[in-house]
Design a protein around this motif. Structure first.
Motif, short mmCIF file in Angstrom:
data_model
loop_
_atom_site.label_atom_id
_atom_site.label_comp_id
_atom_site.label_asym_id
_atom_site.label_seq_id
_atom_site.Cartn_x
_atom_site.Cartn_y
_atom_site.Cartn_z
N PHE A 36 -45.96 6.56 -26.82
CA PHE A 36 -44.42 6.84 -27.43
C PHE A 36 -44.34 6.36 -28.74
CE2 PHE A 36 -39.99 5.95 -27.84
CZ PHE A 36 -39.54 7.46 -27.94
N PRO A 37 -44.21 7.46 -29.56
CA PRO A 37 -44.24 7.03 -31.16
C PRO A 37 -42.99 7.12 -31.92
CG PRO A 37 -44.90 9.28 -30.89
CD PRO A 37 -44.42 8.73 -29.51
N GLU A 39 -40.19 6.67 -34.88
CA GLU A 39 -40.22 6.09 -36.22
C GLU A 39 -38.93 5.01 -36.31
OE1 GLU A 39 -39.85 9.06 -39.31
OE2 GLU A 39 -39.14 7.49 -40.74
N HIS A 45 -32.15 8.19 -28.83
CA HIS A 45 -31.09 8.92 -28.38
C HIS A 45 -31.44 9.51 -26.97
CE1 HIS A 45 -33.05 12.35 -30.25
NE2 HIS A 45 -32.94 11.75 -31.24
N GLY A 47 -32.53 12.43 -26.38
CA GLY A 47 -33.66 13.11 -26.67
C GLY A 47 -35.15 12.37 -26.55
N HIS A 48 -34.79 11.12 -26.92
CA HIS A 48 -36.01 10.21 -26.82
C HIS A 48 -36.27 9.86 -25.54
CE1 HIS A 48 -34.99 9.42 -31.30
NE2 HIS A 48 -36.25 9.84 -31.33
N SER A 50 -36.07 11.51 -22.89
CA SER A 50 -37.00 12.71 -22.42
C SER A 50 -38.52 12.44 -22.76
CB SER A 50 -36.21 13.95 -22.74
OG SER A 50 -37.34 14.84 -22.80
N SER A 51 -38.55 12.09 -23.98
CA SER A 51 -40.27 12.07 -24.28
C SER A 51 -40.46 10.71 -23.74
CB SER A 51 -40.07 11.87 -25.74
OG SER A 51 -41.11 11.31 -26.25
N CYS A 233 -46.06 15.56 -28.18
CA CYS A 233 -44.77 15.72 -29.31
C CYS A 233 -44.16 16.97 -29.20
CB CYS A 233 -45.60 15.51 -30.51
SG CYS A 233 -46.79 16.93 -31.11
N THR A 234 -43.22 17.04 -29.97
CA THR A 234 -42.32 18.25 -29.88
C THR A 234 -42.55 19.66 -30.55
OG1 THR A 234 -40.82 17.20 -31.26
CG2 THR A 234 -40.25 17.28 -29.02
N PHE A 261 -44.15 20.01 -26.36
CA PHE A 261 -43.25 20.52 -25.38
C PHE A 261 -41.91 20.50 -26.17
CE2 PHE A 261 -40.17 16.99 -24.29
CZ PHE A 261 -40.87 16.01 -24.77
N ARG A 263 -38.14 20.27 -27.38
CA ARG A 263 -37.05 19.03 -27.85
C ARG A 263 -35.79 19.47 -26.64
NH1 ARG A 263 -35.69 15.98 -32.17
NH2 ARG A 263 -37.95 15.92 -33.38
N VAL A 264 -35.27 18.24 -26.10
CA VAL A 264 -34.02 18.45 -25.30
C VAL A 264 -32.96 18.36 -26.14
CG1 VAL A 264 -32.92 17.18 -23.40
CG2 VAL A 264 -35.36 17.55 -23.44
N ASN A 265 -32.15 19.24 -26.09
CA ASN A 265 -30.76 19.27 -26.86
C ASN A 265 -29.59 19.25 -25.82
OD1 ASN A 265 -31.57 18.97 -29.46
ND2 ASN A 265 -32.55 21.03 -29.39
N MET A 271 -28.24 15.50 -31.75
CA MET A 271 -29.17 14.36 -31.66
C MET A 271 -30.26 14.46 -32.61
SD MET A 271 -29.79 13.75 -27.50
CE MET A 271 -30.34 15.40 -27.04
N LYS A 273 -31.52 11.37 -35.55
CA LYS A 273 -31.26 10.17 -36.05
C LYS A 273 -30.40 10.20 -37.34
CE LYS A 273 -35.27 8.78 -35.09
NZ LYS A 273 -36.58 8.15 -34.95
P1 ATP Z 1 -34.86 12.67 -34.71
O1 ATP Z 1 -34.91 13.94 -35.54
O2 ATP Z 1 -33.61 12.42 -34.17
O3 ATP Z 1 -35.03 11.56 -35.96
P2 ATP Z 1 -37.52 12.38 -34.39
O4 ATP Z 1 -38.62 13.23 -33.82
O5 ATP Z 1 -37.89 12.51 -35.92
O6 ATP Z 1 -36.31 12.62 -33.98
P3 ATP Z 1 -39.17 10.06 -33.54
O7 ATP Z 1 -38.69 8.62 -33.90
O8 ATP Z 1 -40.01 10.72 -34.48
O9 ATP Z 1 -37.85 10.93 -33.79
O10 ATP Z 1 -39.70 10.41 -32.13
C1 ATP Z 1 -40.23 9.84 -31.47
C2 ATP Z 1 -40.95 10.61 -30.17
O11 ATP Z 1 -39.55 11.22 -29.35
C3 ATP Z 1 -41.44 12.03 -30.84
O12 ATP Z 1 -42.41 12.10 -30.08
C4 ATP Z 1 -40.54 12.97 -30.81
O13 ATP Z 1 -41.14 14.17 -30.59
C5 ATP Z 1 -39.60 12.69 -29.62
N1 ATP Z 1 -38.26 13.28 -29.56
C6 ATP Z 1 -37.43 12.91 -30.70
N2 ATP Z 1 -36.13 13.70 -30.31
C7 ATP Z 1 -36.46 14.53 -29.15
C8 ATP Z 1 -35.84 15.31 -28.26
N3 ATP Z 1 -34.49 15.84 -28.60
N4 ATP Z 1 -36.44 15.75 -27.20
C9 ATP Z 1 -37.47 15.36 -26.98
N5 ATP Z 1 -38.36 14.55 -27.59
C10 ATP Z 1 -37.84 14.23 -28.54
#
Ligand code: ATP
Ligand code: MG
Length: 560
Positions: A36-37, A39, A45, A47-48, A50-51, A233-234, A261, A263-265, A271, A273
């Motif tokens: 799980f990566p 930033e 949130h 969405g995360h 779900s990941s 990743c998404t 896969f 994104r979950v909204n 959602m 950051k």
């Molecule tokens: P944000 O746009 O909210 O900053 P991000 O994808 O830039 O989201 P990261 O910290 O890079 O945020 O995400 C970590 C992991 O979570 C990534 O693998 C990303 O694809 C996944 N992720 C982020 N948002 C969602 C979401 N809404 N649904 C599913 N997975 C998500």
């Protein structure tokens, strides 16, 4: 468009199918390692979540492990506070990582990878400005043009790249680009930037570096360094997969593979950051953990449980199509779990006094009452009862309508866990406001041993006015007025619901609630689910409403 689609299908999802096939074919000797990566540039949130559930869940299902890797290659937006909150949130969700890793720990290795590419004639230092590079790029219908610096010698590139690292250039003066194909149909493959100069302090490496790898050069290689087998990743990363594979192939390193896969909204919220940070910075909410925020810390403070969130993620499942999930599904999962575990209590949010005229003044009694009828291990408590109670204003009508089965002169109602009372009258102040409701009680109508024969159609909750506490209760509504604030014209903040927080200053609550601790979950009878707020103290009790007993939103819609 939104979907309430529930994934009841217990067959394998497409990612599970891929992993199962890999295992059957003996790929990586059947080993499964996901990551799980995040930033660290904000709080996690939903969405995360779900990941997280997906990455940790897949590994668990196939006997593998999951790394937590902070994707901290952008020094400007990242902070240690975020790292700590992310770890706390993942643990709270119920997951344990095999290794805590940081992409920044690979900076030296990534630098070596970049010099390897240079040595293979596959990367070059470009002196062009970002405007010039953009102009060279072409578009979907037009091939790009080569940079005038594309054919520099390996020696010159190595020397210039070393100077970039040594801090001899200002931000933007030079970049390192992969040498691929300026006519590639995938725009990302048109000599993408792989390193940029940024004289910025990094939350972990401090001032050791002034060049930082781009996402496309850091992510795949970090996966590869860790021997990640399935990198999930998404969907927006689909076009990046070619670069992911190109780097791994050219560097001849461990062949991690990327899978995408949707994104979950969730509707009525945002959602991202970046957007959530704006809500925090511009004080539209009370911090990242405001109970209206879709952050893990926000929903935790609101009283959602990790079990409910995991169940929600499970029901949403994985998809290859972006979807907007109805918040009602999440609330349903929360309600289902809280119904099982919450302690039943009584609280009156809009109190009016109920005087029992035939109950001896000064007397009181304790009524043993079950804490949770859904859970026989939850025990009982003693409810205090006397001649003066609080009931909800709403539970009394001066001129009761036909279908009103609560209190009005001449009407009888059962006081939950206590007696049946019959309303005899009321008093009003000079302004015509009702100040007290009067009634008599039937001493032989006690709950559990009722021999009164009185028929009471309604049951209402109450609190002993002679023996109760006062608390603040915060009631939340959706943070946005529209289903998809991202899809509307103008700024998403134009659609904030100004009435998303209602504060009840003087709710009356049963004494037992003063003993509440942070992790307790309560059902206030007939009102909904509640929990203690993090700022609550014994002197200044504060409760948050987690969710109602029923889907009040759906009801609103039906009412029109
Ligand atoms: P944000 O746009 O909210 O900053 P991000 O994808 O830039 O989201 P990261 O910290 O890079 O945020 O995400 C970590 C992991 O979570 C990534 O693998 C990303 O694809 C996944 N992720 C982020 N948002 C969602 C979401 N809404 N649904 C599913 N997975 C998500
Ligand atoms: Mg990101």
């Amino acid at each position: 468009m939104h979907t309430n689609e529930i994934n009841d299908d217990k067959s394998l999802n497409f990612l599970e199918e891929i992993i199962e096939k890999d295992i059957q074919e003996g790929k990586h000797n059947g080993r499964v390692l996901t990551r799980f990566p995040p930033e660290p540039n904000g709080y996690l949130h939903l969405g995360h979540s779900s990941s997280i559930c997906l990455n940790f869940g897949l590994a668990k299902k196939f006997g593998g492990k999951t790394n937590l890797r902070f994707d901290d290659t952008n020094p400007v937006t990242e902070e240690t506070e975020y790292v700590e909150s992310i770890k706390a949130d993942i643990k709270w969700l119920g997951f344990d990582w095999a290794n805590e890793l940081y992409a920044s720990d690979y900076f030296e290795q990534l630098y070596t990878f970049a010099t390897d590419l240079i040595k293979k004639g596959l990367a070059y230092v470009d002196d062009s400005s970002s405007e010039q590079i953009a102009a060279q790029k072409g578009d979907l219908h037009t091939p790009g043009i080569n940079s005038p610096f594309r054919d520099r010698s390996v020696e010159e590139n190595l020397e210039l790249f070393a100077k970039m690292r040594a801090g001899e250039f200002a931000d933007g003066e030079r970049v390192l680009r992969a040498k691929i194909d300026m006519a590639h149909p995938n725009m990302i493959m048109r000599d993408p930037l792989i390193y940029r100069i940024k004289h910025a302090h990094h939350h972990r490496t401090g001032d050791a570096w002034c060049i930082y790898p781009m996402y496309d050069f850091a992510h795949g290689q970090s996966d590869s360094i860790e021997n990640i087998t399935h990198s999930i990743c998404t969907l927006e990363f689909i076009p990046h997969r070619a670069m992911y594979d190109w780097c791994i192939e050219k560097l001849e390193i461990f062949p991690s593979k990327q899978y995408e896969f949707a994104r979950v909204n969730i509707n009525y919220t945002v959602m991202s950051k970046r957007k959530l940070l704006q809500l925090v910075n511009e004080k539209h909410v009370d911090g990242w953990d405001d109970p209206r925020m879709p952050t893990i810390s926000g929903v935790r403070r609101r009283g959602y449980t990790a079990e409910a969130i995991r169940e929600f993620c499970d029901r949403v499942g994985v998809s290859k199509r972006d979807k907007l999930i109805d918040i009602g599904l999440l609330e349903f999962c929360v309600r289902e779990h809280l119904n099982k575990i919450s302690l039943r209590r009584m609280a009156v949010l809009d109190p009016i006094k109920l005087i029992i005229t035939n109950y001896p003044e000064g007397n009181s009694e304790l009524l043993p009452t079950e804490n949770n009828t859904e859970d026989e291990n939850a025990g009982t408590r003693n409810l205090s009862f006397s001649n003066t109670l609080y009931i909800e204003q709403d539970d009394f009508m001066e001129e009761p309508t036909k279908k009103f089965f609560r209190l009005g002169v001449g009407l009888s109602v059962r006081l939950k866990s206590a007696y049946i009372v019959t309303c005899t009258g009321f008093t009003k102040d000079d302004n015509g406001n009702i100040t007290e409701v009067h009634c008599t009680y039937a001493p032989n109508s006690k709950s559990g041993s009722d021999t009164s024969g009185i028929k009471a159609k309604g049951v209402i909750h109450w609190v002993d006015a002679n023996n109760c506490k006062t608390a603040e209760v915060r009631i939340y509504d959706r943070l946005f007025k529209v289903e998809n604030p991202n899809a509307e014209d103008g700024d998403f903040k134009d659609y904030i619901n100004e009435n998303s927080l209602q504060i009840v200053k003087e709710a009356k609550i049963e004494n037992e609630l003063a003993k509440a601790i942070a992790s307790d979950k309560f059902q206030f009878l007939r009102l909904g689910y509640f929990c203690l707020d993090k700022n609550s103290t014994y002197e200044n009790l504060i409760f948050n409403k987690t969710v109602g007993l029923k889907d009040s939103w759906a009801k609103e819609v039906v009412k029109g």
